[in-house]
Design a protein around this motif. Structure first.
Motif, PDB file in Angstrom:
ATOM      1  N   ASN A 181      63.377  54.140 -13.770  1.00 55.06           N
ATOM      2  CA  ASN A 181      62.768  52.834 -14.016  1.00 55.06           C
ATOM      3  C   ASN A 181      63.303  52.268 -15.326  1.00 55.06           C
ATOM      4  O   ASN A 181      63.202  52.895 -16.381  1.00 55.06           O
ATOM      5  N   ARG A 182      63.894  51.094 -15.235  1.00 64.29           N
ATOM      6  CA  ARG A 182      64.422  50.419 -16.421  1.00 64.29           C
ATOM      7  C   ARG A 182      63.963  48.961 -16.377  1.00 64.29           C
ATOM      8  O   ARG A 182      63.860  48.372 -15.286  1.00 64.29           O
ATOM      9  N   GLY A 183      63.749  48.395 -17.583  1.00 66.41           N
ATOM     10  CA  GLY A 183      63.321  46.997 -17.600  1.00 66.41           C
ATOM     11  C   GLY A 183      63.577  46.341 -18.944  1.00 66.41           C
ATOM     12  O   GLY A 183      63.498  46.976 -20.002  1.00 66.41           O
ATOM     13  N   VAL A 184      63.894  45.066 -18.923  1.00 72.56           N
ATOM     14  CA  VAL A 184      64.099  44.250 -20.121  1.00 72.56           C
ATOM     15  C   VAL A 184      63.312  42.959 -19.943  1.00 72.56           C
ATOM     16  O   VAL A 184      63.436  42.299 -18.906  1.00 72.56           O
ATOM     17  N   GLN A 196      63.941  44.107 -14.139  1.00 74.44           N
ATOM     18  CA  GLN A 196      63.420  45.462 -14.041  1.00 74.44           C
ATOM     19  C   GLN A 196      63.973  46.152 -12.786  1.00 74.44           C
ATOM     20  O   GLN A 196      64.264  45.500 -11.777  1.00 74.44           O
ATOM     21  N   THR A 197      64.109  47.455 -12.854  1.00 77.13           N
ATOM     22  CA  THR A 197      64.508  48.275 -11.705  1.00 77.13           C
ATOM     23  C   THR A 197      63.484  49.382 -11.522  1.00 77.13           C
ATOM     24  O   THR A 197      62.858  49.835 -12.480  1.00 77.13           O
ATOM     25  N   GLY A 198      63.324  49.815 -10.279  1.00 77.01           N
ATOM     26  CA  GLY A 198      62.400  50.910  -9.977  1.00 77.01           C
ATOM     27  C   GLY A 198      60.953  50.496 -10.066  1.00 77.01           C
ATOM     28  O   GLY A 198      60.091  51.345 -10.319  1.00 77.01           O
ATOM     29  N   ARG A 226      59.259  54.498  -3.575  1.00 76.93           N
ATOM     30  CA  ARG A 226      60.595  53.911  -3.581  1.00 76.93           C
ATOM     31  C   ARG A 226      60.558  52.619  -4.404  1.00 76.93           C
ATOM     32  O   ARG A 226      59.900  51.661  -4.040  1.00 76.93           O
ATOM     33  N   GLY A 227      61.214  52.638  -5.525  1.00 78.21           N
ATOM     34  CA  GLY A 227      61.187  51.484  -6.394  1.00 78.21           C
ATOM     35  C   GLY A 227      62.090  50.374  -5.914  1.00 78.21           C
ATOM     36  O   GLY A 227      63.042  50.588  -5.178  1.00 78.21           O
ATOM     37  N   ILE A 228      61.770  49.183  -6.351  1.00 76.69           N
ATOM     38  CA  ILE A 228      62.591  48.019  -6.026  1.00 76.69           C
ATOM     39  C   ILE A 228      63.040  47.361  -7.316  1.00 76.69           C
ATOM     40  O   ILE A 228      62.443  47.529  -8.389  1.00 76.69           O
ATOM     41  N   ASP A 229      64.116  46.577  -7.239  1.00 74.49           N
ATOM     42  CA  ASP A 229      64.617  45.816  -8.383  1.00 74.49           C
ATOM     43  C   ASP A 229      63.973  44.434  -8.359  1.00 74.49           C
ATOM     44  O   ASP A 229      63.825  43.821  -7.298  1.00 74.49           O
ATOM     45  N   LEU A 230      63.619  43.965  -9.589  1.00 72.95           N
ATOM     46  CA  LEU A 230      62.897  42.697  -9.660  1.00 72.95           C
ATOM     47  C   LEU A 230      63.375  41.912 -10.874  1.00 72.95           C
ATOM     48  O   LEU A 230      63.410  42.425 -11.988  1.00 72.95           O
ATOM     49  N   THR A 231      63.741  40.679 -10.627  1.00 74.53           N
ATOM     50  CA  THR A 231      64.124  39.760 -11.700  1.00 74.53           C
ATOM     51  C   THR A 231      63.255  38.512 -11.607  1.00 74.53           C
ATOM     52  O   THR A 231      63.103  37.932 -10.531  1.00 74.53           O
ATOM     53  N   SER A 232      62.657  38.129 -12.762  1.00 71.35           N
ATOM     54  CA  SER A 232      61.779  36.954 -12.747  1.00 71.35           C
ATOM     55  C   SER A 232      62.075  36.074 -13.952  1.00 71.35           C
ATOM     56  O   SER A 232      62.434  36.569 -15.028  1.00 71.35           O
ATOM     57  N   LYS A 233      61.906  34.773 -13.726  1.00 73.90           N
ATOM     58  CA  LYS A 233      62.069  33.791 -14.796  1.00 73.90           C
ATOM     59  C   LYS A 233      60.903  32.816 -14.706  1.00 73.90           C
ATOM     60  O   LYS A 233      60.491  32.429 -13.612  1.00 73.90           O
TER      61      LYS A 233
END
Length: 446
Positions: A95-98, A290-292, A300-307
């Motif tokens: 799991n990674r996220g910024v 974010q990932t995972g 099972r993680g998913i990748d997520l990008t939000s603005k």
């Protein structure tokens, strides 16, 4: 007897030159008032503390401005999750996220007032630093003059002791040859014993006052430049009347400016407390990658990008009565600051008038004492001449000498007090600086 009296007259004449005329320098390295002041600028701990306080206060503007500028935050996360399920073997999820978020205040009345307060605080700090600089000049000058006064006391006591010793020796010789009574000898002996104790006390006072000056310049002042010449032709003041000085003091006095700034801060604090009732509007933006995400639940993680970007409104409705209480507190502090300002203004005008009177009376006193010194010298010369022809006694000579010494001491101290009054008057008018101190130093040098 004539030879002894002539020596006494010469001794008195040279000592008079030492105090009121051109003196013979005791040391080429004697420090004058400006020399001591330059040392104090570097060594005085109180002034250096004020300088550091002033430098710290300069940051208030940047801190107040920060409330009007964007607030940007960056957060990041990285973690490894191991999910154990009943459907199969354990699953490891990275799991990674910024996340980057930014907030730009649009309508925040409180922040605008805080920024205005910060500028006022900087202005007050500038006035406080000027007061500290003026206080340094006054402390240095007062300590310097105190040492000079103590030196005069020591020199007067020493010269008086030498003169009375000569009179004592002469009285003893006259008694031995039968031309004087034991009363004259006892009188001279009593005066001599008294001057010894006075000299010891004067030397101790000189040592104490030098230690006071040492506390400012961080070294023991061995030699200080003496007052070379006390002239009755004293320079005129910059402003002619008392009321002119009062008007200038009301406009420029830095202690008054400090209190005016305090009143402004209290008034702005009232506005700031009222602003807590007002709504705020901010521009808010956020970016997240974010990932995972959700792996701990689904396995099972998913990748997520939000603005996101938008406006945020905040309207305070009820804060338990705390805001109203702070408003009342600020109003009371504002009233207190207003009365403090009026008190400082009154004290400033009183001090300006007092220092003006001290200067003008000091001028008259110096002139009177200068004439008294001349008259005392003439009286002593006449008394000693009268003793030679037998119409004056030893006691008459001792009394005339005592009067002359007192006149010299009083003249020197009155002159130093007059110079200090000039410095204090300039400080009350907000015009005390190094140029004024240079003028005083020149007046000391003659």
């Amino acid at each position: 007897m004539i030879k002894v009296l002539r020596n006494a007259v010469l001794s008195l004449f040279f000592f008079m030159l030492l105090l009121t005329g051109t003196t013979i320098s005791t040391s080429l390295s004697a420090a004058n008032l400006m020399d001591i002041y330059q040392e104090a600028l570097e060594k005085d701990a109180q002034y250096q503390s004020a300088r550091a306080t002033y430098q710290a206060a300069q940051e208030k503007t940047a801190q107040g401005r920060a409330g009007l500028l964007p607030n940007i935050n960056l957060s990041a996360i990285r973690q490894t999750q191991e999910v154990d399920t009943t459907l199969g073997p354990a699953v490891t999820i990275q799991n990674r996220g910024v996340t980057i978020s930014a907030t730009q205040p649009l309508i925040r009345f409180e922040n605008f007032i805080i920024y205005s307060q910060a500028k006022t605080e900087v202005s007050r700090a500038e006035s406080e630093f000027v007061v500290a600089a003026q206080d340094l000049i006054l402390r240095v000058a007062q300590a310097y003059f105190d040492v000079l006064d103590a030196q005069v006391d020591v020199e007067v006591a020493g010269a008086q002791k030498e003169a009375i010793l000569k009179q004592l020796e002469q009285a003893q010789r006259n008694f031995e040859v039968g031309v004087a009574t034991i009363v004259d000898t006892n009188e001279a002996q009593a005066r001599f014993d008294l001057t010894i104790s006075q000299e010891i006390a004067a030397q101790n006072a000189l040592e104490v006052r030098k230690r006071t000056l040492q506390g400012i310049i961080n070294r023991f002042p061995e030699q200080l430049a003496r007052t070379h010449k006390i002239s009755t032709d004293l320079p005129a003041l910059r402003y002619g009347s008392m009321e002119e000085w009062v008007i200038v003091a009301e406009e420029k006095n830095f202690a008054l400016k400090i209190q005016q700034a305090a009143y402004e801060l209290a008034s702005k604090e009232v506005k700031k407390m009222y602003s807590l009732h007002y709504p705020t509007v901010d521009l808010v933006a956020q970016y997240s990658d974010q990932t995972g995400v959700g792996g701990a639940i689904t396995g099972r993680g998913i990748d997520l990008t939000s603005k996101s970007i938008g406006l945020q409104l905040n309207l305070p409705l009820f804060q338990g009565g705390g805001t109203q209480s702070r408003v009342r507190e600020a109003l009371a502090n504002q009233e207190r600051a207003r009365h403090d300002l009026e008190n400082i203004r009154r004290n400033t005008t009183i001090q300006a008038r007092q220092q003006y009177l001290n200067v003008t009376n000091g001028i008259a006193q110096v002139k009177a004492l200068k004439q008294a010194l001349i008259s005392s010298q003439t009286q002593l010369d006449s008394t000693m001449l009268g003793q030679e022809v037998g119409v004056r006694t030893e006691v008459d000579v001792l009394n005339a000498q005592q009067q002359l010494y007192s006149a010299r001491r009083d003249l020197a101290k009155a002159y130093h007090s007059y110079l200090m009054s000039r410095l204090r008057l300039s400080a009350e008018a907000g015009e005390l600086d190094e140029d004024v101190l240079l003028q005083i130093n020149a007046m000391l040098q003659g």
